[in-house]
Design a protein around this motif. Structure first.
Motif, PDB file in Angstrom:
ATOM      1  N   LEU A 474       0.817  -1.211   0.000  1.00  0.00           N
ATOM      2  CA  LEU A 474       0.000   0.000   0.000  1.00  0.00           C
ATOM      3  C   LEU A 474       0.853   1.265   0.000  1.00  0.00           C
ATOM      4  CD1 LEU A 474      -2.680  -1.137   2.602  1.00  0.00           C
ATOM      5  CD2 LEU A 474      -3.073  -0.746   0.158  1.00  0.00           C
ATOM      6  N   GLY A 475       2.164   1.088   0.009  1.00  0.00           N
ATOM      7  CA  GLY A 475       3.059   2.233  -0.018  1.00  0.00           C
ATOM      8  C   GLY A 475       3.256   2.893   1.328  1.00  0.00           C
ATOM      9  N   ILE A 476       2.864   2.210   2.418  1.00  0.00           N
ATOM     10  CA  ILE A 476       3.010   2.793   3.757  1.00  0.00           C
ATOM     11  C   ILE A 476       4.479   2.762   4.178  1.00  0.00           C
ATOM     12  CG2 ILE A 476       2.391   2.502   6.188  1.00  0.00           C
ATOM     13  CD1 ILE A 476      -0.336   1.498   5.233  1.00  0.00           C
ATOM     14  N   LYS A 477       4.950   3.903   4.657  1.00  0.00           N
ATOM     15  CA  LYS A 477       6.362   4.050   4.996  1.00  0.00           C
ATOM     16  C   LYS A 477       6.566   4.341   6.486  1.00  0.00           C
ATOM     17  CE  LYS A 477       7.571   5.793   0.390  1.00  0.00           C
ATOM     18  NZ  LYS A 477       8.267   6.857  -0.377  1.00  0.00           N
ATOM     19  N   ASN A 478       7.822   4.417   6.861  1.00  0.00           N
ATOM     20  CA  ASN A 478       8.232   4.839   8.206  1.00  0.00           C
ATOM     21  C   ASN A 478       7.757   3.886   9.304  1.00  0.00           C
ATOM     22  OD1 ASN A 478       9.294   7.230   6.998  1.00  0.00           O
ATOM     23  ND2 ASN A 478       7.214   8.066   6.970  1.00  0.00           N
ATOM     24  N   ILE A 479       7.737   2.590   9.000  1.00  0.00           N
ATOM     25  CA  ILE A 479       7.348   1.576   9.974  1.00  0.00           C
ATOM     26  C   ILE A 479       8.550   1.246  10.861  1.00  0.00           C
ATOM     27  CG2 ILE A 479       6.601  -0.824  10.265  1.00  0.00           C
ATOM     28  CD1 ILE A 479       5.161  -0.536   7.548  1.00  0.00           C
ATOM     29  N   TYR A 480       8.291   1.122  12.165  1.00  0.00           N
ATOM     30  CA  TYR A 480       9.308   0.655  13.109  1.00  0.00           C
ATOM     31  C   TYR A 480       9.041  -0.820  13.373  1.00  0.00           C
ATOM     32  CZ  TYR A 480      10.839   5.433  13.951  1.00  0.00           C
ATOM     33  OH  TYR A 480      11.350   6.698  13.797  1.00  0.00           O
ATOM     34  N   LEU A 481      10.083  -1.651  13.251  1.00  0.00           N
ATOM     35  CA  LEU A 481       9.911  -3.095  13.347  1.00  0.00           C
ATOM     36  C   LEU A 481      10.877  -3.675  14.362  1.00  0.00           C
ATOM     37  CD1 LEU A 481       8.483  -5.619  12.133  1.00  0.00           C
ATOM     38  CD2 LEU A 481      10.347  -5.733  10.460  1.00  0.00           C
ATOM     39  N   GLY A 482      10.372  -4.552  15.232  1.00  0.00           N
ATOM     40  CA  GLY A 482      11.231  -5.163  16.240  1.00  0.00           C
ATOM     41  C   GLY A 482      10.605  -6.448  16.762  1.00  0.00           C
ATOM     42  N   PRO A 483      11.214  -7.077  17.774  1.00  0.00           N
ATOM     43  CA  PRO A 483      12.397  -6.580  18.492  1.00  0.00           C
ATOM     44  C   PRO A 483      13.705  -6.798  17.736  1.00  0.00           C
ATOM     45  CG  PRO A 483      11.729  -8.674  19.400  1.00  0.00           C
ATOM     46  CD  PRO A 483      10.685  -8.310  18.388  1.00  0.00           C
ATOM     47  N   THR A 484      13.681  -7.684  16.711  1.00  0.00           N
ATOM     48  CA  THR A 484      14.853  -7.884  15.851  1.00  0.00           C
ATOM     49  C   THR A 484      14.353  -7.901  14.411  1.00  0.00           C
ATOM     50  OG1 THR A 484      14.634 -10.299  15.894  1.00  0.00           O
ATOM     51  CG2 THR A 484      16.045  -9.282  17.584  1.00  0.00           C
ATOM     52  N   LEU A 485      15.254  -7.749  13.478  1.00  0.00           N
ATOM     53  CA  LEU A 485      14.882  -7.854  12.077  1.00  0.00           C
ATOM     54  C   LEU A 485      14.915  -9.320  11.647  1.00  0.00           C
ATOM     55  CD1 LEU A 485      16.799  -4.792  10.586  1.00  0.00           C
ATOM     56  CD2 LEU A 485      14.355  -4.986  11.098  1.00  0.00           C
ATOM     57  N   PRO A 486      14.069  -9.715  10.695  1.00  0.00           N
ATOM     58  CA  PRO A 486      14.008 -11.115  10.270  1.00  0.00           C
ATOM     59  C   PRO A 486      15.338 -11.643   9.758  1.00  0.00           C
ATOM     60  CG  PRO A 486      12.098  -9.895   9.461  1.00  0.00           C
ATOM     61  CD  PRO A 486      13.044  -8.885  10.025  1.00  0.00           C
ATOM     62  N   ALA A 487      15.663 -12.861  10.156  1.00  0.00           N
ATOM     63  CA  ALA A 487      16.912 -13.489   9.720  1.00  0.00           C
ATOM     64  C   ALA A 487      16.903 -13.761   8.225  1.00  0.00           C
ATOM     65  CB  ALA A 487      17.119 -14.798  10.490  1.00  0.00           C
ATOM     66  N   PHE A 488      15.717 -13.867   7.633  1.00  0.00           N
ATOM     67  CA  PHE A 488      15.643 -14.206   6.212  1.00  0.00           C
ATOM     68  C   PHE A 488      15.767 -12.987   5.300  1.00  0.00           C
ATOM     69  CE2 PHE A 488      11.378 -14.240   8.119  1.00  0.00           C
ATOM     70  CZ  PHE A 488      10.768 -13.193   7.432  1.00  0.00           C
ATOM     71  N   LEU A 489      15.975 -11.807   5.870  1.00  0.00           N
ATOM     72  CA  LEU A 489      16.218 -10.621   5.045  1.00  0.00           C
ATOM     73  C   LEU A 489      17.717 -10.486   4.778  1.00  0.00           C
ATOM     74  CD1 LEU A 489      13.876  -7.857   6.529  1.00  0.00           C
ATOM     75  CD2 LEU A 489      13.512  -9.269   4.501  1.00  0.00           C
ATOM     76  N   SER A 490      18.115 -10.626   3.532  1.00  0.00           N
ATOM     77  CA  SER A 490      19.516 -10.403   3.179  1.00  0.00           C
ATOM     78  C   SER A 490      19.820  -8.914   3.274  1.00  0.00           C
ATOM     79  CB  SER A 490      19.793 -10.901   1.757  1.00  0.00           C
ATOM     80  OG  SER A 490      19.108 -10.082   0.807  1.00  0.00           O
TER      81      SER A 490
END
Length: 518
Positions: A474-490
């Motif tokens: 949807l083009g939504i930006k500026n999201i804060y994500l935690g507590p860690t970032l996914p291991a599957f993201l290179s």
């Protein structure tokens, strides 16, 4: 085994091991490999069957749902599901189904593996939502067809340029899937209304129902009529109290316990049975293994499983046998609160949209925070409690999914009669948050990214993945994500998300609030 699909994965890299080993979630080496074989069979089926019918669609959803974290720990039932896939191919006169070797995916170039993992984990989460809608009689051809397309894409070579559009399409289709489930739930049980839910358990026999499946809850409520047995929700089932049709059952009394990761402590020696209707099951401890029951795709070795006949007599008999507490027993949320509220879905919030808009224009509400998602056991998740506590008093906290248990028993007061914490429901009710955000953007004649709205999300498993992809689509930006970032993201895929969507990892509540509010 190799598995990195959930937030708690070992060392932030992946759970690996050999026979006798287990992942952090408790899934054994053999179960992990069997689940990979099941996905490999699904990829083979998606390539072999060109025009699947509704029976194949149902099997597809069941199989994908089976592999979501904390659903199935049972090697036997997973193998049975794989055999069903092979038999399904035979129904289409396919003599031998070729299974895709998942090692090809896990050993692929890290960027390709990352993008394909986003697609795979996204459709696993979406399959859960589609399954819940399906059992209520609601399906969507476009949604069902996409599962096959996504699986075929995973099995093909593909480049980053070819895979990125499918990643975004996964999010787009999941929005339609969440809309379908929202329609299924509200048309079946009514539009949720704000409801205060006690955390005290009344004396006498009772049953605790966990998971997400509202239909299973309703069936249990029907079967416990006039039996002197009370029913309490647990975890993601809490929002059930807000649905008018379910509220009609007087034995639906309150909520027991908090989020899923606390169950091994909260269920120890509980004088009542617990019914798991979907994911959120943890390895069962001896102190309560004789009183845990499963149904639908949930499975754990040696536990009693309620089959398709949905005869909950064993659960009811166990409740009567155990007898419950001898007197009313008071419990609290993690912050000491004795009750929680739920039922602030889009139907409720949009009904007072004018009041919300007026409060913003008057300066009474200066910011909205969506703080929610999956909870988990990793240290650092108290961030979300502290964030909500430190949020300015002129802000509204929207929340959903089990991440809300970190703070939903706090009393933050009201703004112009509006409660500062609004529980929108289960994880799939991210659809409600999107509806509200779009409505506010329309009211202020701006884009969603221009609103005084910040999403601070916690993730754990695959449903969170498909919701994140929906927000990005949807083009939504500026999201804060935690507590860690996914291991599957290179690193390259992560950089793409940061550069195009300004996704930020959570840091500290103070630093993030300062950054958000300027």
């Amino acid at each position: 085994m190799f598995c990195f699909q959930c937030e708690q994965t070992a060392r932030g890299l992946g759970c690996t091991g050999c026979t006798g080993c287990a992942g952090v979630c408790g899934k054994t080496h053999d179960v992990a490999n069997d689940q990979d074989d099941l996905i490999g069979a699904l990829i083979g089926l998606s390539n072999a069957v060109k025009t699947p019918d509704s029976e194949t669609d149902k099997l597809m959803l069941e199989a994908l749902f089976t592999t979501v974290t904390n659903v199935n720990f049972n090697e036997e039932t997973i193998k049975e599901m794989t055999s069903k896939i092979d038999s399904e191919a035979a129904r289409y006169n396919i003599s031998s189904l070729s299974h895709y070797d998942m090692k090809k995916l896990w050993n692929a170039d890290e960027d390709i593996r990352s993008l394909k993992s986003l697609i795979l984990f996204g459709i696993k989460g979406m399959a859960a939502y589609a399954y819940h809608a399906m059992v209520l009689g609601y399906t969507d051809t476009t949604v069902n067809e996409f599962f096959y397309k996504a699986l075929r894409t995973i099995g093909e070579k593909g480049t980053m340029d070819e895979l990125l559009p499918v990643v975004m399409e996964t999010g787009k289709v999941n929005l339609a899937c969440m809309e379908l489930l929202d329609k299924a739930n509200t048309e079946s049980y009514g539009t949720p209304v704000p409801t205060t839910v006690p955390l005290t358990v009344e004396k006498g026999p009772f049953i605790v129902v966990s998971g997400h499946d509202l239909k299973d809850l309703k069936l249990l409520l029907e079967q416990t009529k006039d039996k002197g047995i009370n029913v309490y929700t647990h975890g993601e089932m809490l929002p059930a109290h807000a649905y008018p049709l379910l509220k009609e059952y007087p034995q639906l009394k309150g909520n027991y316990g908090t989020a899923w990761q606390n169950q091994q402590k909260e269920f120890a020696n509980i004088p009542a049975p617990v019914l798991f209707t979907t994911n959120c099951l943890m390895p069962v401890k001896p102190s309560y293994e004789d009183r845990v029951f499963t149904t639908e795709v949930v499975s754990y070795p040696e536990l009693v499983h309620i089959g398709d006949d949905k005869d909950f007599a064993p659960v009811i008999q166990k409740a009567l046998e155990l007898g419950g507490y001898n007197e009313d027993t008071e419990f609290t949320g993690i912050n000491g609160g004795k009750e929680v509220t739920t039922g602030f879905g889009h139907g409720t919030v949009l009904s007072v949209a004018d009041k919300v808009v007026d409060a913003v224009k008057a300066g009474d509400i200066k910011h909205f925070f969506l703080v929610g998602g999956c909870d988990g056991a990793r240290p650092g998740r108290n961030y979300y409690t502290e964030f909500v506590e430190k949020a300015p008093t002129d802000s509204i906290i929207l929340t959903l999914a089990c991440g809300k248990y970190r703070f939903n028993d706090l009393d933050l007061g009201t703004i112009d009669g509006l409660p500062r914490i609004m529980d929108m429901g289960q994880c799939n009710d991210a659809y409600s948050a999107i509806k509200v955000a779009v409505a506010l953007a329309d009211a202020f004649d701006c884009g969603v990214n221009e609103l005084p709205l910040t999403m601070v999300l916690s993730w754990y498993e695959q449903k969170a993945v498909c919701i994140l992809l929906t927000l990005l689509s949807l083009g939504i930006k500026n999201i804060y994500l935690g507590p860690t970032l996914p291991a599957f993201l290179s690193s390259n895929v992560l950089n793409y998300l940061v550069e195009n969507f300004n996704i930020s990892p959570t840091s500290t509540p103070e630093e993030d609030l300062k950054k958000i509010l300027g």
